[in-house]
Design a protein around this motif. Structure first.
Motif, PDB file in Angstrom:
ATOM      1  N   MET A   1      11.852   4.587  -4.386  1.00  0.00           N
ATOM      2  CA  MET A   1      12.131   3.820  -2.636  1.00  0.00           C
ATOM      3  C   MET A   1      11.172   2.281  -2.097  1.00  0.00           C
ATOM      4  N   ILE A   2      11.758   1.577  -1.738  1.00  0.00           N
ATOM      5  CA  ILE A   2      10.568   0.056  -1.367  1.00  0.00           C
ATOM      6  C   ILE A   2      11.338   0.487   0.229  1.00  0.00           C
ATOM      7  N   GLU A   3      10.342   0.693   1.057  1.00  0.00           N
ATOM      8  CA  GLU A   3      10.385   0.279   3.044  1.00  0.00           C
ATOM      9  C   GLU A   3       9.933  -0.075   3.438  1.00  0.00           C
ATOM     10  N   SER A   4       9.702  -1.003   4.618  1.00  0.00           N
ATOM     11  CA  SER A   4       8.354  -2.239   5.814  1.00  0.00           C
ATOM     12  C   SER A   4       7.631  -0.761   6.089  1.00  0.00           C
ATOM     13  N   ALA A   5       7.074  -0.768   6.286  1.00  0.00           N
ATOM     14  CA  ALA A   5       5.848  -1.027   7.205  1.00  0.00           C
ATOM     15  C   ALA A   5       6.244  -0.688   8.320  1.00  0.00           C
ATOM     16  N   HIS A   6       6.836  -1.994   9.170  1.00  0.00           N
ATOM     17  CA  HIS A   6       6.972  -1.388  10.604  1.00  0.00           C
ATOM     18  C   HIS A   6       7.926  -0.305  10.766  1.00  0.00           C
ATOM     19  N   GLU A   7       8.955   0.485   9.927  1.00  0.00           N
ATOM     20  CA  GLU A   7       9.364   1.268  10.175  1.00  0.00           C
ATOM     21  C   GLU A   7       8.998   2.730  10.175  1.00  0.00           C
ATOM     22  N   VAL A   8       7.534   2.795   9.625  1.00  0.00           N
ATOM     23  CA  VAL A   8       7.039   3.754  10.190  1.00  0.00           C
ATOM     24  C   VAL A   8       6.361   4.225  11.282  1.00  0.00           C
ATOM     25  N   PRO A   9       6.976   5.881  12.024  1.00  0.00           N
ATOM     26  CA  PRO A   9       6.818   5.907  13.697  1.00  0.00           C
ATOM     27  C   PRO A   9       5.102   5.778  13.506  1.00  0.00           C
ATOM     28  N   ARG A  10       4.465   4.819  14.361  1.00  0.00           N
ATOM     29  CA  ARG A  10       3.379   4.610  15.054  1.00  0.00           C
ATOM     30  C   ARG A  10       2.570   5.701  15.341  1.00  0.00           C
ATOM     31  N   GLY A  11       1.203   5.607  14.556  1.00  0.00           N
ATOM     32  CA  GLY A  11       0.662   7.224  14.888  1.00  0.00           C
ATOM     33  C   GLY A  11       0.786   7.653  14.118  1.00  0.00           C
ATOM     34  N   THR A  12       0.974   7.991  13.054  1.00  0.00           N
ATOM     35  CA  THR A  12       1.638   9.173  12.494  1.00  0.00           C
ATOM     36  C   THR A  12       0.384   8.871  10.899  1.00  0.00           C
ATOM     37  N   THR A  13       0.253   9.895  10.753  1.00  0.00           N
ATOM     38  CA  THR A  13      -0.643  10.190   9.273  1.00  0.00           C
ATOM     39  C   THR A  13       0.827  10.561   8.132  1.00  0.00           C
ATOM     40  N   LEU A  14       0.772   9.002   7.077  1.00  0.00           N
ATOM     41  CA  LEU A  14       1.701   9.866   5.607  1.00  0.00           C
ATOM     42  C   LEU A  14       0.655  10.357   4.915  1.00  0.00           C
ATOM     43  N   GLN A  15       1.117  11.064   4.359  1.00  0.00           N
ATOM     44  CA  GLN A  15       0.589  12.251   2.689  1.00  0.00           C
ATOM     45  C   GLN A  15       1.171  11.932   1.680  1.00  0.00           C
ATOM     46  N   ALA A  16      -0.258  11.640   0.445  1.00  0.00           N
ATOM     47  CA  ALA A  16       0.246  11.995  -0.765  1.00  0.00           C
ATOM     48  C   ALA A  16      -0.703  12.047  -1.783  1.00  0.00           C
ATOM     49  N   ASP A  17      -0.245  12.166  -3.169  1.00  0.00           N
ATOM     50  CA  ASP A  17      -0.948  12.902  -3.586  1.00  0.00           C
ATOM     51  C   ASP A  17      -2.453  11.494  -4.411  1.00  0.00           C
ATOM     52  N   VAL A  18      -1.586  10.449  -4.043  1.00  0.00           N
ATOM     53  CA  VAL A  18      -2.192   9.026  -4.901  1.00  0.00           C
ATOM     54  C   VAL A  18      -1.846   7.544  -3.619  1.00  0.00           C
ATOM     55  N   CYS A  19      -2.986   6.950  -2.823  1.00  0.00           N
ATOM     56  CA  CYS A  19      -2.492   6.015  -2.786  1.00  0.00           C
ATOM     57  C   CYS A  19      -3.209   5.460  -3.462  1.00  0.00           C
ATOM     58  N   VAL A  20      -1.827   3.605  -3.921  1.00  0.00           N
ATOM     59  CA  VAL A  20      -2.862   2.457  -4.465  1.00  0.00           C
ATOM     60  C   VAL A  20      -2.775   1.702  -3.338  1.00  0.00           C
ATOM     61  N   VAL A  21      -3.178   0.749  -2.977  1.00  0.00           N
ATOM     62  CA  VAL A  21      -3.901  -0.306  -2.363  1.00  0.00           C
ATOM     63  C   VAL A  21      -3.615  -1.066  -2.765  1.00  0.00           C
ATOM     64  N   GLY A  22      -2.397  -1.941  -2.626  1.00  0.00           N
ATOM     65  CA  GLY A  22      -1.801  -3.426  -3.678  1.00  0.00           C
ATOM     66  C   GLY A  22      -0.866  -3.460  -4.823  1.00  0.00           C
ATOM     67  N   ALA A  23       0.004  -4.321  -4.712  1.00  0.00           N
ATOM     68  CA  ALA A  23       1.308  -4.071  -5.834  1.00  0.00           C
ATOM     69  C   ALA A  23       1.197  -5.536  -7.006  1.00  0.00           C
ATOM     70  N   GLY A  24       0.086  -5.282  -7.225  1.00  0.00           N
ATOM     71  CA  GLY A  24      -0.250  -6.256  -8.589  1.00  0.00           C
ATOM     72  C   GLY A  24       0.008  -6.444 -10.397  1.00  0.00           C
ATOM     73  N   ALA A  25      -1.149  -6.631 -10.435  1.00  0.00           N
ATOM     74  CA  ALA A  25      -1.221  -6.557 -11.774  1.00  0.00           C
ATOM     75  C   ALA A  25      -1.761  -5.151 -12.242  1.00  0.00           C
TER      76      ALA A  25
END
Length: 561
Positions: A1-25
């Motif tokens: 899914m694609i969401e806006s980061a504006h919608e993430v509750p302020r101050g929360t900590t999101l969890q993931a197995d892998v976090c990728v910074v940058g959506a390019g090549a």
């Protein structure tokens, strides 16, 4: 899914197995390759849309010498797809010799081999939509005539190919897959502003994320991959200095050093003897419908023998800004240069302002050459503007058998060529970059010896005569400074932490769960544009991460079943 980061509750900590910074090549193929492997993937993209103007402003920084390097907000884009929204689509793998440690190229040698990357190269060709992984004209274009009629040489190769992507905008091409992947979450407008290590400095604890409207939150992941480009990745690592004072992964002052682009320019005059049909200088279409182009290259055996860095030469038309070429098409491009994007219009802008006499001669060329100009415009609209697979660039009809050589060459990795942080922060509090790109005399001398070999072989075989002004070579190669958006080597790969930042698996030596994807990890620049190798290394990293993370996840699921 694609969401806006504006919608993430302020101050929360999101969890993931892998976090990728940058959506390019690098980031998009990596994230989608992890999908379906039992892992949760969070993909952070700073831009909210393609060519996001507000996000783009955060690329701005300083350049030590503006004649040598473009402004930092040029040639790279924030937004889904990153800089694939503006690339030209040229694809070719690095050569096997590029991965070797070469005694005549200081700081050369990759901790992986060409053969070790080969399986992912073939996959990468599919991702970039460049057809088959076949870069030898003798097999890719079996029925086509050679580049030069009657040319046989053990020194100069003419069968190497460049293949061209559509060019594929990864944001548009793979958006739907990102939207429907149940285990991939994309946050747009999500600027990663810091890497927070644990007290030991050996693990990433969280990432700090901010939006341009003031929202802030954190991300905690089992593995973090920085895929934000050769400049921005180094910036983020250097800026994150709360636990590691010199920056993350920078204990030995290597992050940001060895910054490379390519040495490039149009040099000399090649006159091919005989009929104009004796030379193939343009684009050819492979059986799979992909545009291909040949180039001249010194055989690797001869590169070793003569101590040369890798380089290629393409047949090119004369200097565009000089109306002496008498081409209506070229003069039309010069007159329309302000309507052409910076990335492709830069080489239409001469070092000196165009006077009225020169301007008038260009206009006269257009008026004298209406048929060719009209034919070119028709071809351009049909095969470029309206076509999904676009004709790669301007190619003129060969009337005179006279060409310049367009050089694209490897440069020596220099510790003094580097990116650093300034004291000036951007609006999100990140210190801006200062780029000091440098080259050395050995780079120019290597190109000179390459050109001498090409000239000698063309003369020996009777194919043609190539001449260039030795005293002007450096000027010709450096007229526009560092070539384009090829940002290479700032977080280089290697076996030893003292002279590299990441290991053979692209993991930061000193941090157990931090990885880097992209051209930042390339130890050397080769002759090739970096995109295909960026994608191949990212696919390889995805497989490594899946192997590393899945067993632990499977064990945990079995424990709580």
């Amino acid at each position: 899914m694609i969401e806006s980061a504006h919608e993430v509750p302020r101050g929360t900590t999101l969890q993931a197995d892998v976090c990728v910074v940058g959506a390019g090549a690098a980031g998009i193929p990596l994230a989608l390759s992890l999908s379906g492997r039992g892992l949760s993937v969070l993909l952070l993209e700073a831009g909210e849309r393609t060519k996001d103007t507000k996000a783009q402003a955060h690329y701005q920084g300083e350049v030590a010498d503006e004649r040598m390097h473009s402004p930092l907000h040029r040639y790279r884009l924030r937004g889904l797809g990153g800089s694939t929204s503006l690339w030209g689509g040229r694809c070719m793998p690095y050569d096997p010799i590029d991965f070797e440690e070469r005694a005549w190229v200081p700081h050369s040698g990759w901790p992986i081999s060409y053969e070790g990357l080969l399986p992912w190269y073939a996959q990468a060709n599919t991702w970039v939509e460049a057809g088959r992984f076949e870069y030898d004209a003798r097999t890719a274009l079996p029925s086509a005539p050679p580049m030069f009629a009657g040319f046989e040489s053990a020194i100069v190769r003419t069968h190497g190919l460049e293949r061209f992507s559509c060019p594929t905008d990864f944001g548009k091409r793979y958006r739907k897959r990102l939207e429907v992947a149940p285990d991939v979450r994309v946050l747009t407008g999500a600027h990663c502003t810091a890497i927070r290590l644990d007290e030991s400095g050996a693990n990433v604890r969280t990432l700090e994320v901010a939006t341009l409207v003031g929202n802030r939150f954190q991300v905690s992941a089992r593995a973090v991959v920085l895929a934000s480009g050769g400049l921005e990745t180094a910036r983020l690592m250097l800026h994150s200095s709360d636990v590691a004072p010199q920056g993350v992964g920078n204990q030995h002052d290597v992050v940001g050093r060895y910054y490379q682009c390519h040495i490039a320019g149009n040099v000399g005059t090649l006159t091919v003897h005989g009929h104009v049909n004796n030379v193939r200088h343009g684009y050819e279409t492979a059986p799979d419908g992909v545009y291909c182009r040949r180039r001249l290259q010194i055989d690797p055996v001869q590169q070793r023998r003569h101590g040369l860095m890798n380089a290629v030469a393409r047949l090119h038309f004369p200097k565009i800004t000089d109306p002496a070429h008498r081409s209506g098409v070229l003069s039309g491009l010069v007159l329309a240069k302000h309507l052409i994007s910076y990335e492709y219009g830069k080489r239409l802008r001469d070092a000196h302002p165009m006077g009225s006499e020169v301007w008038a001669r260009h206009v006269l060329n257009v008026l004298r050459d209406p048929l060719d100009t009209a034919a070119f415009l028709t071809h351009w609209v049909r095969r470029r503007t309206l076509s999904q697979r676009k004709f790669p660039s301007v190619i003129l009809r060969n009337r005179t058998n006279r060409f310049s050589l367009e050089i694209q060459a490897e440069q020596q990795p220099l510790a003094s060529s580097r990116v650093q942080l300034t004291e000036q922060p951007d609006a999100l509090g990140m210190r801006k970059l200062r780029v000091d790109w440098r080259y050395c005399l050995a780079d120019i001398e290597s190109v000179a010896r390459t050109l001498d070999l090409i000239a000698a072989e063309l003369g020996r075989t009777g194919v043609g005569r190539y001449e260039y002004e030795v005293d002007r070579l450096e000027e010709d190669l450096m007229r526009y400074g560092a070539y384009g958006g090829h940002h290479i080597g700032t977080v280089r790969m290697g076996s030893h932490p003292k002279n590299s930042v990441v290991d053979a698996d692209c993991k930061v030596h000193s941090v157990s769960n931090l990885y880097v994807a992209g051209s930042a990890v390339f130890p050397t620049s080769s002759q090739a544009n970096p995109t295909l190798t960026i994608v191949a290394l990212s696919l390889r990293l995805a497989d490594r991460l899946a192997q590393r993370l899945q067993p632990r996840r499977a064990a945990a699921e079995e424990l709580f079943a």
